[in-house]
Design an enzyme around this catalytic site. Structure first.
Site, PDB file in Angstrom:
ATOM      1  N   HIS A 104     -53.181  55.591 -26.844  1.00  0.00           N
ATOM      2  CA  HIS A 104     -52.336  55.860 -25.684  1.00  0.00           C
ATOM      3  C   HIS A 104     -51.072  55.007 -25.757  1.00  0.00           C
ATOM      4  O   HIS A 104     -51.121  53.849 -26.180  1.00  0.00           O
ATOM      5  CB  HIS A 104     -53.094  55.555 -24.395  1.00  0.00           C
ATOM      6  CG  HIS A 104     -54.430  56.224 -24.331  1.00  0.00           C
ATOM      7  ND1 HIS A 104     -54.573  57.590 -24.256  1.00  0.00           N
ATOM      8  CD2 HIS A 104     -55.689  55.717 -24.375  1.00  0.00           C
ATOM      9  CE1 HIS A 104     -55.865  57.893 -24.241  1.00  0.00           C
ATOM     10  NE2 HIS A 104     -56.553  56.780 -24.306  1.00  0.00           N
ATOM     11  N   GLU A 121     -57.219  50.917 -20.891  1.00  0.00           N
ATOM     12  CA  GLU A 121     -58.517  51.326 -20.349  1.00  0.00           C
ATOM     13  C   GLU A 121     -59.631  50.411 -20.838  1.00  0.00           C
ATOM     14  O   GLU A 121     -59.422  49.557 -21.713  1.00  0.00           O
ATOM     15  CB  GLU A 121     -58.818  52.783 -20.738  1.00  0.00           C
ATOM     16  CG  GLU A 121     -58.897  53.027 -22.218  1.00  0.00           C
ATOM     17  CD  GLU A 121     -58.958  54.511 -22.578  1.00  0.00           C
ATOM     18  OE1 GLU A 121     -58.778  55.365 -21.697  1.00  0.00           O
ATOM     19  OE2 GLU A 121     -59.171  54.806 -23.760  1.00  0.00           O
ATOM     20  N   HIS A 179     -58.792  54.583 -31.108  1.00  0.00           N
ATOM     21  CA  HIS A 179     -60.176  54.568 -30.636  1.00  0.00           C
ATOM     22  C   HIS A 179     -60.749  55.974 -30.549  1.00  0.00           C
ATOM     23  O   HIS A 179     -60.009  56.957 -30.526  1.00  0.00           O
ATOM     24  CB  HIS A 179     -60.264  53.898 -29.258  1.00  0.00           C
ATOM     25  CG  HIS A 179     -59.459  54.579 -28.199  1.00  0.00           C
ATOM     26  ND1 HIS A 179     -58.111  54.351 -28.027  1.00  0.00           N
ATOM     27  CD2 HIS A 179     -59.789  55.509 -27.253  1.00  0.00           C
ATOM     28  CE1 HIS A 179     -57.650  55.085 -27.021  1.00  0.00           C
ATOM     29  NE2 HIS A 179     -58.657  55.814 -26.541  1.00  0.00           N
ATOM     30  N   ARG A 199     -53.386  62.329 -29.825  1.00  0.00           N
ATOM     31  CA  ARG A 199     -54.545  62.690 -30.659  1.00  0.00           C
ATOM     32  C   ARG A 199     -54.100  62.667 -32.122  1.00  0.00           C
ATOM     33  O   ARG A 199     -53.164  63.379 -32.498  1.00  0.00           O
ATOM     34  CB  ARG A 199     -55.016  64.088 -30.248  1.00  0.00           C
ATOM     35  CG  ARG A 199     -56.381  64.490 -30.722  1.00  0.00           C
ATOM     36  CD  ARG A 199     -56.730  65.909 -30.267  1.00  0.00           C
ATOM     37  NE  ARG A 199     -56.817  66.046 -28.821  1.00  0.00           N
ATOM     38  CZ  ARG A 199     -56.052  66.824 -28.084  1.00  0.00           C
ATOM     39  NH1 ARG A 199     -55.114  67.575 -28.639  1.00  0.00           N
ATOM     40  NH2 ARG A 199     -56.207  66.897 -26.786  1.00  0.00           N
TER      41      ARG A 199
END
Length: 325
Positions: A104, A121, A179, A199
């Site tokens: 991200h 996150e 990740h 992605r």
């Protein structure tokens, strides 16, 4: 008028190509689909705003609550900074198959490119099948050139860090860290309010209609953190009937709170809402003359103006306690 209740929201269920049945079978999330990948517990993402399911506020959505109650709901400092945008997105995720390898962008890139927050996150593993794993970060520092070579050769796993995981494992995922959630993992996710994902590899997996999901190869190159750590797993301790910090960053703080019996909690020192996610067992929240039950896989929001609550657990239960410092 002050907000005067603890708030539960209707989960927003998301079908995913990699989703499974655990959100239904283990967390009691009802859907006609057999591929529920995510349950958005508290969301202010555009088009996916959470709706209250309990008390006098039933039927109101999160945006309406912030508009009406402002800092009573979220806290003075948070309202001054975020205005009418709720800053966190709270989820449960079930990966029947591996998610794409992704990352991200940080706040600056996300703002420039998408007019969005970045997406820092964290994950708390609630259940993991035997040999289930998570991909988090690189094994050793790599150059962008090395990364591109492995991406082109479909050999990314040769340079990525893969950890087998079990219940209770915690991983912090700052922006830029590559990740992926592996097959067989059920987890709780706490993140900034953002749905921006780059992605980079999707296992050459087709959609049901034979098409493929977009990859974000170019966007990702200058968003990736190419450094490496000796270990990516968060080390923390637990103490019964006490909040112990797991993760703290500028975007959120998350504590773990194992409960047996009765605990009185005072949030006087916090200028923030507090979210509780039940990750094991079931508990009862008491506030004034109100009671709200919370079972495994459920979430509740305590408004910033409510400072004293009581939590009761007849069996050993565990909560994640989330707020902003």
């Amino acid at each position: 008028m002050k907000i005067n209740q603890l708030i539960k929201f209707e989960p927003i269920l998301k079908d995913k190509i990699w989703g499974g049945e655990k959100l239904a079978t283990l967390l009691n999330k009802h859907s006609k689909s057999k591929d529920i990948g995510e349950s958005w517990e508290i969301s202010d993402v555009e088009g996916d705003t959470s709706i209250v399911v309990n008390g006098a506020l039933k039927g109101k959505n999160l945006k309406e609550l912030i508009l009406k109650y402002t800092s009573d709901l979220v806290g003075d400092k948070i309202y001054a900074h975020f205005g009418e945008k709720f800053p966190l997105l709270i989820k449960f995720i079930d990966a029947k198959e591996a998610l794409s390898i992704q990352l991200h962008p940080n706040d600056q890139l996300a703002q420039e490119r998408h007019n969005s927050f970045g997406k820092t996150e964290m994950w708390y593993v609630m259940q993991a099948d035997k040999n289930a794993n998570l991909i988090v970060g690189f094994q050793k520092e790599v150059s962008p050139k090395e990364y591109i070579k492995h991406l082109d050769n479909k050999s990314l796993l040769d340079i990525l860090n893969v950890d087998e995981v079990q219940k209770g494992d915690v991983y912090f995922i700052p922006t830029g860290r590559v990740h992926a959630i592996g097959a067989g993992v059920l987890l709780a996710e706490i993140q900034q309010t953002s749905d921006i994902t780059y992605r980079i590899y999707d296992w050459d997996r087709p959609n049901p209609d034979g098409t493929f999901r977009d990859l974000h190869t170019e966007e990702a190159i200058d968003a990736i953190d190419y450094s490496a750590k000796d270990s990516y797993k968060t080390v923390y301790s637990k103490n019964e009937n006490a909040s112990s910090e797991i993760v703290s960053c500028q975007y959120f703080t998350t504590n773990v709170l194992p409960i047996k019996g009765e605990v009185s909690i005072n949030h006087q020192e916090k200028d923030s809402f507090v979210i509780y996610m039940c990750v094991e067992g079931n508990v009862t929240f008491q506030y004034e003359n109100q009671t709200e039950k919370l079972k495994t896989g459920e979430t509740i929001l305590v408004p910033a103006c409510i400072k004293n609550i009581k939590i009761i657990a007849d069996e050993v239960s565990e909560l994640l306690e989330v707020y902003i410092k």
